[in-house]
Motif scaffolding. Structure first.
Motif, short mmCIF file in Angstrom:
data_model
loop_
_atom_site.label_atom_id
_atom_site.label_comp_id
_atom_site.label_asym_id
_atom_site.label_seq_id
_atom_site.Cartn_x
_atom_site.Cartn_y
_atom_site.Cartn_z
N GLU A 188 11.84 37.39 1.98
CA GLU A 188 11.70 38.02 0.67
C GLU A 188 11.43 39.50 0.73
O GLU A 188 11.42 40.19 -0.30
CB GLU A 188 10.64 37.30 -0.17
N SER A 198 8.27 33.98 4.21
CA SER A 198 6.90 34.25 4.68
C SER A 198 6.06 32.98 4.80
O SER A 198 5.28 32.85 5.74
CB SER A 198 6.21 35.21 3.72
N GLY A 219 6.46 40.76 3.31
CA GLY A 219 7.48 40.10 2.49
C GLY A 219 6.82 39.38 1.34
O GLY A 219 6.11 38.41 1.53
N GLY A 220 7.05 39.88 0.13
CA GLY A 220 6.53 39.21 -1.06
C GLY A 220 5.10 39.56 -1.39
O GLY A 220 4.47 38.85 -2.18
N ILE A 221 4.58 40.65 -0.83
CA ILE A 221 3.17 40.95 -1.06
C ILE A 221 3.00 42.18 -1.94
O ILE A 221 3.26 43.31 -1.52
CB ILE A 221 2.43 41.12 0.29
N GLN A 226 -1.19 37.39 -3.40
CA GLN A 226 -0.26 37.29 -2.27
C GLN A 226 -0.94 37.71 -0.96
O GLN A 226 -0.63 37.15 0.10
CB GLN A 226 1.00 38.10 -2.58
N GLN A 333 11.70 41.16 -3.03
CA GLN A 333 11.77 40.34 -4.25
C GLN A 333 10.61 40.61 -5.20
O GLN A 333 10.71 40.28 -6.37
CB GLN A 333 11.82 38.86 -3.86
N ILE A 334 9.53 41.24 -4.73
CA ILE A 334 8.43 41.55 -5.65
C ILE A 334 8.80 42.66 -6.62
O ILE A 334 8.00 43.00 -7.49
CB ILE A 334 7.12 41.95 -4.93
N GLU B 188 12.71 28.49 0.53
CA GLU B 188 12.55 27.84 1.84
C GLU B 188 12.56 26.33 1.75
O GLU B 188 12.53 25.64 2.77
CB GLU B 188 11.29 28.35 2.55
N ILE B 196 14.73 32.74 -4.60
CA ILE B 196 13.44 33.43 -4.62
C ILE B 196 12.43 32.63 -3.79
O ILE B 196 12.24 31.44 -4.02
CB ILE B 196 12.93 33.63 -6.05
N ALA B 197 11.81 33.28 -2.82
CA ALA B 197 10.89 32.59 -1.91
C ALA B 197 9.57 32.28 -2.62
O ALA B 197 9.18 32.95 -3.57
CB ALA B 197 10.64 33.46 -0.68
N MET B 199 6.48 32.76 -2.00
CA MET B 199 5.47 33.81 -2.09
C MET B 199 5.62 34.62 -3.38
O MET B 199 4.64 35.09 -3.95
CB MET B 199 5.60 34.72 -0.87
N VAL B 200 6.85 34.77 -3.84
CA VAL B 200 7.14 35.52 -5.07
C VAL B 200 7.30 34.58 -6.26
O VAL B 200 6.82 34.85 -7.36
CB VAL B 200 8.41 36.38 -4.87
N LEU B 233 -1.73 31.43 -4.64
CA LEU B 233 -0.70 32.06 -5.49
C LEU B 233 -0.79 31.58 -6.94
O LEU B 233 -0.03 32.04 -7.79
CB LEU B 233 0.69 31.76 -4.92
#
Lengths: 367, 367
Positions: A188, A198, A219-221, A226, A333-334, B188, B196-197, B199-200, B233
């Motif tokens: 991501e 992640s 990734g994604g943070i 997150q 992606q965030i 995933e 979209i993973a 984490m997001v 999350l």
């Protein structure tokens, strides 16, 4: 928020911020994280020298890091002129026609500039030499492990080395080379990234490298939740990037209002993983520019470093145009959550407070 | 580990386990989670009836759920014979030639069986009617929101409805239809999944649907650390699937040793998101079968439900062959951590203990 990385680097929070802007990097370091200046944009070594001196003077004595782009294997390379000769005419024509189709005007006379040379090994080595004459506490390499002699040189200067990894087997190979810290770069993430997200990658790498090698989740943070998730997965800190593109301090670097508009309106679905930026798969904002390369009949992107040389001038024209529909920019992606431009200190404060809040929530669930 | 979902469903841990095996589902429910039986494999409604009666009798009175596969829009459909006529000859030929090339033998005389019909709307509706005559506490739909009349019927029976979503806008639309619980299905994840993973995606959906709609995090969850990350999350529970394919109880369902060998040796890099299983993008184990479909010259997969009809017989042949190199099976990126076959109760115990340990670690970081 304290992990062993805080003591190791003399920072308050284990939040590492990759950014091409010295203003963002300085603000992160002043706010208790570790600002890491991306060097790839510096064609002019004197400019990098001046920028690092500025960082030395504007971080209140706090530590900072430097990010270079160096493949493990030293490639055969030449001047940008030699390399330019290796770019097929079909590719040049496609870029020209696409820019015309997308309504991106040429640069005003005399405003063209050289492609980004930081992707070249020799240039990355000169970045390193300049950096080591200043006071970075960390050299990070965006393309996995740097060559072993580079790692040894950093260690001689007492500087730790971090390297990005997109799979556990790469991480263990980096560690075997002498790399000190692994950045677990999830699918991501913005920029160069692999296919493992992640949630799976971070614990994979944490377990593969063992407890003595700190892992940064990447990734994604972009929020404290997150950060908490990444640390729950076993990371000792986080590596952030995209989120700083939405800060007031970043504005000093940008010459274009286009990308800010584009970022603010984008959702989490509006990115694409593509080879069009550098020749290696990297996550970018999805725009009419990336879509043009995905269409049938478009040429396959060239390998690194040719692809970036090919599109460098196009990137300059796109930036100058200010058109949000044709932005060419790496972002994760965030981007969907980057909905307002804030000062760095405010973003840092949310990351820390959000982490505390998420942990309090988890305690309640555990009972 | 307690969230409001525990009281709502009378479960001990907010761990939801999707599985095609009634033995796994029962074991999860007995261990304090919520086993959710996937119905798509039941062509024979009598068999589903018998299986649900078995579940009623083997869960120690604990609750369980049922998973159906029903698109929101009722498609035009016919019998499997009518649909079969819509499959191009080129596709049939490709499947036959590929199986020959991969050395997958035909089924012994008389052992062929019909394609999986659970993808058909009429069949999914009959699954629902049978399920509601038993005592599920949850009906989950693997294809987003079911039609509104289906949701209302579940509610009349006092049964909650969950739906998978791969983007925030889908989640809010599901909620507008009356869906009670959103499964945030990250990139995933095994099976149907978006880009979209987790984490997001998880915080995106949590914030989009608001605090009154519980969200289950899905995708990449196979250990207690990942449960903690998902709850950090903002999820109120987790939706798991792949991890149960590596349990002793699942063995009762499988007719093939091939996939177990394949799972045990696979790394997190050995999956692929592809349309070859059902016609919609789904994450599968990457094998010579999926690679054959990715090669130049391979036909594009057909839309749902045609693709599954096309490959059903191939799946039966592949399963019967027992060859781990040509497995056709949905699984998430956590397949890399499925390195031994364990009893369900042991997996559940690790999820809970690992969660507690991860939270303790976060508390230490917070200080």
């Amino acid at each position: 928020m304290r992990t062993p990385l805080c003591d190791r680097f003399g920072i308050e929070h284990p939040i590492f911020a990759f950014t091409p802007s010295e203003h963002v990097a300085a603000a992160v370091s002043r706010a208790g994280g570790l600002g890491v200046l991306g060097c790839v944009r510096f064609n002019d070594t004197d400019e990098l020298e001046r920028t690092l001196s500025w960082l030395d003077d504007n971080t209140d004595g706090k530590p900072y890091g430097v990010d270079i782009v160096m493949p493990m294997k030293v490639p055969t390379e030449g001047s940008s002129l030699d390399l330019g000769a290796m770019i097929p005419e079909e590719h040049r024509r496609f870029v020209d026609e696409t820019l015309l189709k997308l309504g991106v005007p040429p640069l005003p006379e005399g405003e063209g500039r050289e492609g980004v040379l930081g992707w070249l090994h020799s240039v990355a080595r000169s970045h390193l030499d300049i950096a080591l004459a200043h006071r970075p506490v960390l050299i990070a390499n965006a393309l996995g492990s740097p060559p072993v002699d580079v790692i040894e040189k950093c260690h001689e200067h007492g500087v730790a080395v971090a390297a990005l990894a997109g799979a556990a087997k790469h991480a263990t190979s980096h560690v075997a080379n002498g790399v000190d810290i692994i950045v677990a770069q999830g699918y991501e993430a913005g920029g160069h990234t692999g296919e493992i997200a992640s949630m799976v990658l971070t614990p994979d790498i944490v377990d593969a490298v063992g407890p003595d090698v700190p892992v940064l989740g990447a990734g994604g943070i972009g929020s404290g939740r997150q950060v908490a998730a990444s640390l729950a997965l076993g990371a000792q800190g986080v590596w952030t990037g995209s989120i700083w593109l939405g800060t007031e301090e970043y504005r000093s670097l940008s010459s274009s209002a286009g990308w800010e508009t584009a970022f603010l309106r984008a959702t989490s679905s509006d990115t694409v993983r593509s080879r069009v930026y550098t020749g290696k798969p990297a996550r970018l904002l999805k725009t009419r520019w990336t879509e043009a390369w995905a269409q049938e009949g478009a040429p396959a992107p060239l390998p690194m470093p040719l692809q970036n040389l090919l599109v460098s001038d196009a990137h300059n024209r796109i930036n100058a145009s200010g058109d949000p529909d044709v932005v060419a920019m790496p972002v994760g992606q965030i981007v969907g959550r980057m909905n307002q431009v804030r000062p760095v200190a405010e973003v840092m404060a949310e990351l820390v407070a959000g982490f505390d809040e998420a942990v309090a929530g988890l305690e309640k669930v555990r009972g």
